[in-house]
Scaffold this active site. Structure first.
Site, PDB file in Angstrom:
ATOM      1  CG  ASP A 100      -2.347   0.161   0.895  1.00  0.00           C
ATOM      2  OD1 ASP A 100      -2.679   1.162   0.243  1.00  0.00           O
ATOM      3  OD2 ASP A 100      -3.163  -0.706   1.254  1.00  0.00           O
ATOM      4  CG  ASP A 201      -5.229   5.211   0.856  1.00  0.00           C
ATOM      5  OD1 ASP A 201      -6.142   4.364   0.904  1.00  0.00           O
ATOM      6  OD2 ASP A 201      -5.216   6.252   1.540  1.00  0.00           O
ATOM      7  CD  GLU A 258      -8.971   3.917  -1.975  1.00  0.00           C
ATOM      8  OE1 GLU A 258      -9.941   3.483  -1.342  1.00  0.00           O
ATOM      9  OE2 GLU A 258      -8.026   4.515  -1.438  1.00  0.00           O
ATOM     10  CG  HIS A 331      -9.188  -2.042   3.532  1.00  0.00           C
ATOM     11  ND1 HIS A 331      -8.822  -2.063   2.200  1.00  0.00           N
ATOM     12  CD2 HIS A 331      -8.976  -0.779   3.956  1.00  0.00           C
ATOM     13  CE1 HIS A 331      -8.407  -0.853   1.851  1.00  0.00           C
ATOM     14  NE2 HIS A 331      -8.488  -0.061   2.890  1.00  0.00           N
ATOM     15  CG  ASP A 332     -11.854   1.245   2.762  1.00  0.00           C
ATOM     16  OD1 ASP A 332     -11.603   1.201   3.980  1.00  0.00           O
ATOM     17  OD2 ASP A 332     -11.134   1.857   1.945  1.00  0.00           O
TER      18      ASP A 332
END
Length: 555
Positions: A100, A201, A258, A331-332
């Site tokens: 990440d 991210d 993302e 994860h979101d």
């Protein structure tokens, strides 16, 4: 981004959220040694790439997405020696590791921010976005994605700093070339260690509209919507092309950005190989289709016609121009089998159907830990059992607006991020075999029934179905290369599409309901030309789909 080696097009990625994956030392928190213990399991599943959510040093205000030091491992997860061992073990199994990259913001405990706060003339002041107040109030009306204002006041220097997320996550100022240079050096540090790419991210938020104008403030809303001014900003392509030139192009890696608030037209610009930005992006449109106006916490049932239309738009727009990433979970996001499937009577069937629907599309599929065994959403009775800052902040904000506890909990049960963050259920022992201690967040009580041990012992399990989907993608070029044609566009419960490449054709039929579905003549007349390649039921009458049935036919 070496376009001659697009290995990521045939790859399947598995996301590990390390805090919840596997705890090796009994402190209740997943760790790097815990990941190493389970690498053979991931090899058995057949995935090629592991995407690891942040493991950097962090005060954990937002579970590691608030980074205090980019080049140190979080103590709870282990040491740099553990990391080096893990990377070696992953590569030994012919898998790759994607890390990440969180560079829209840091933690407020990062050394850069500690310096930046000291004075207006500190050399690090301009690493972040500071502004004077506007008539004694915040510089503009933007709301944070985690509730409240996007600005926090600093008494010492009498200015506000911008934080699009938690107030402990100040936004970096990408207009500053020195800051960009520091970020690129940090990226090279990890790539020189031998990692195989980055998941970036909220990377499309690094360029903000100069002047930071007020956002539109809807009726009954406390803050304005800053997204038109802080997503896909005026210099975003310039920054990504510079990053590519300085760093990414020098390594044979994979990159995924993302990018909330992007359209297919944006995505073509970001992912077209000739533009040298990123390989693919995460879009969010399909994940917003079960949200009513006002955001994700306002629930509405999914309309399948909307989902088909949306996924088709992305499949066709990017074909031969860019590249899609395919996902249901991360994860979101809440667990897909509870969201678009049926997590009770038809849990196994609907989990396989949803996997089929996604994995036969064009793009790189992402599997989120536990998805391959059909893990479900969780309903904790008490807010005290929740850990996610977004969820907790939303609860208190909605309470202040007059929502009842029951109304808010209904939204949390459906959409809360902790649905995805309960520990992986390895077996039917206490805490699902995740830890010998007390887990940092409670285990989903369904672990006795839903766990890896059961899945591996059952040849008909969701796990082996995913294994099959992964191997088919490696064997069949049509899945990677073929074009996409939606069929029965307006059917309310049937998701049907065709993939074509050279002389081959695949017909994918998915029943998104708990009722039998009799297919229309237009489709059934074509079926005799095909052979069944894959199904989540024993052979039956393909003209009538059983509840949550998925059939893939090959010609």
């Amino acid at each position: 981004m070496k376009t001659n080696d697009q290995w990521w097009k045939k790859s399947v990625v598995y996301q590990i959220y390390p805090r919840s994956f596997n705890d090796s030392n009994g402190d209740g928190i997943g760790d790097i040694q815990g990941i190493i213990e389970k690498l053979d399991y991931l090899k058995l599943l057949g995935v090629d790439v592991i995407w690891l959510s942040p493991i950097y040093d962090s005060p954990n205000d937002d579970n590691g997405y608030d980074i205090r030091d980019y080049q140190t491992i979080m103590e709870e997860f282990g040491t740099m020696a553990d990391f080096d061992q893990m990377l070696k073990e992953i590569h030994k199994r012919d898998m790759k590791l994607v890390m990440d990259l969180v560079v829209n913001h840091t933690s407020d405990e990062h050394e850069w921010f500690a310096q930046s706060k000291k004075s207006k003339d500190n050399p690090y002041r301009d690493y972040y976005i500071w502004r004077e107040g506007n008539n004694g109030k915040e510089p503009n009306n933007w709301g944070s994605f985690f509730s409240g204002s996007a600005w926090d006041y600093d008494e010492a220097t009498n200015e506000y700093y911008l934080h699009l997320f938690s107030k402990k996550q100040p936004d970096l100022n990408w207009e500053n070339p020195k800051l960009r240079e520091e970020v690129y050096d940090m990226m090279k540090y990890w790539l020189d260690k031998g990692i195989d790419g980055f998941r970036m991210d909220v990377i499309n938020m690094i360029s903000k509209q100069p002047g930071l104008p007020d956002g539109v403030q809807g009726e009954g809303q406390l803050y304005g919507d800053g997204s038109p001014y802080n997503m896909n900003g005026p210099r975003i392509h310039e920054f990504l092309q510079e990053m590519n030139q300085e760093v990414l192009s020098k390594y044979p890696i994979m990159t995924v950005g993302e990018m909330p608030g992007t359209t297919p037209d944006d995505a073509i610009l970001y992912t077209n190989p000739d533009r040298n930005e990123v390989n693919m992006i995460f879009t969010f449109e399909h994940m917003d289709l079960d949200s009513a106006p006002g955001g994700k916490w306002n629930l509405k049932p999914l309309n399948l016609v909307d989902l088909k239309e949306n996924l088709t738009k992305w499949q066709t727009a990017l074909h031969n121009k860019g590249w899609n990433s395919l996902y249901w979970n991360n994860h979101d996001q809440p667990r897909i089998v509870s969201r678009f499937g049926n997590d009770q009577e038809y849990r196994v069937k609907s989990a396989k159907m949803l996997a089929t629907c996604l994995h036969f599309m064009q793009g790189t599929p992402y599997i989120y830990q536990g998805e391959e065994i059909g893990m479900t959403n969780v309903e904790f009775a008490s807010l005290e059992d929740y850990r996610d800052i977004e969820t907790i902040n939303m609860y208190h904000e909605r309470k202040s607006l007059g929502y009842t506890h029951e109304e808010i909990m209904t939204s949390i049960y459906a959409k809360g991020r902790d649905n995805a963050r309960t520990p992986v259920q390895w077996d039917d022992t206490q805490h699902g075999g995740f830890t010998s201690g007390t887990p940092w967040i409670k285990t989903n009580p369904r672990y006795k029934e839903i766990n890896v041990k059961n899945a591996i012992e059952d040849p008909q399990s969701i796990f082996y179905f995913y294994q099959k989907l992964i191997s088919l993608r490696k064997e069949m070029d049509i899945i990677v290369e073929g074009d996409f044609q939606l069929l029965a566009n307006n059917h309310p419960t049937l998701f049907a599409y065709e993939r074509k490449w050279k002389n081959e054709s695949l017909l994918v039929l998915c029943n998104f309901s708990a009722n039998e579905l009799v297919m229309e003549e237009e489709l059934t007349s074509r079926i005799p030309e095909y052979k069944v390649l894959l199904s989540n039921y024993e052979a039956g009458n393909t003209a009538v789909l059983r509840p949550y049935e998925a059939v893939v036919l090959k010609k």
